[in-house]
Design an enzyme around this catalytic site. Sequence first.
Site, PDB file in Angstrom:
ATOM      1  CG  ASP A 159       1.727  -2.861  10.306  1.00 41.22           C
ATOM      2  OD1 ASP A 159       2.228  -4.005  10.228  1.00 41.22           O
ATOM      3  OD2 ASP A 159       1.640  -2.089   9.337  1.00 41.22           O
ATOM      4  CB  THR A 193      -2.345   7.227  -2.828  1.00 42.28           C
ATOM      5  OG1 THR A 193      -1.754   5.925  -3.006  1.00 42.28           O
ATOM      6  CG2 THR A 193      -1.445   8.270  -3.456  1.00 42.28           C
ATOM      7  NE  ARG A 211      -2.381   1.445   3.619  1.00 37.06           N
ATOM      8  CZ  ARG A 211      -3.133   1.723   4.683  1.00 37.06           C
ATOM      9  NH1 ARG A 211      -4.446   1.618   4.610  1.00 37.06           N
ATOM     10  NH2 ARG A 211      -2.577   2.064   5.821  1.00 37.06           N
ATOM     11  CG  ASP A 240       5.288  -2.665  11.275  1.00 33.06           C
ATOM     12  OD1 ASP A 240       6.073  -3.236  10.497  1.00 33.06           O
ATOM     13  OD2 ASP A 240       4.838  -1.516  11.068  1.00 33.06           O
TER      14      ASP A 240
END
Length: 232
Positions: A211, A117, A113, A214
């Site tokens: 996340d 944006t 990703r 992560d």
Amino acid sequence: MASEQAQKINRNAEVLSSPAVTMLLSQIRAKSTTQKDYVNAADRLMGILAEEGLARLATPMTVVTPCGTCSGLEAPLGSSICAVDIIRSGGILLEAVRKVCPDLKTAKVLIQRDEKTALPQFFYKKLPNGIDKKKIILCDPMLASGGSALMAIDCLKEAGVVEDNILFLNVVSCPEGLKALAEKAPGVRILSAALDEKLDEHKFIVPGLGDFGDRYYGTAGYDEGLWGSDGK
């Protein structure tokens, strides 16, 4: 029930419901969970999701027991399945599927990703020969906007895979992602461990878990105090 809510958005969506799933989800959602405990709980949850996913590909059978017969399910042949992960976090779930079905084929798709944006970008794919004849288990822990999943599905369709042969496994989904797949890939079945409320303005799932990659791999967030405390 979460499954009923999900099916109002996407008729092919299903959400698991069990105390074990809730317990493990609670641990990986918690901001205070250390990396060690996060990995342990995530792996256990992935194992449940992998078993449930394979069971969705099983066929009815009659079981002959020492004392009689009963109805049952026959596990699918590993040779009939290809598990596909959306790199990086998808690989965690794919390995859980491979652990219980070691002779299945595997495929890799790299989609990331764009942080500015929030749109997916395709980088790489490696698919086995004959993938169009396989049942597909698509693996990615988070279904947010659905952009990455749809790009991966398009990649598979270009290789001859039909939507009805794709089962998408994920840990956490949200209404926006389910709706996107219902509109653009209505034949794909979805099995999730949780249905959350929404996406926030940054396209993160709420309440979510942060996340996934992560927290699992320890690449960011621990030293910064976003979650956990061991940083190991």
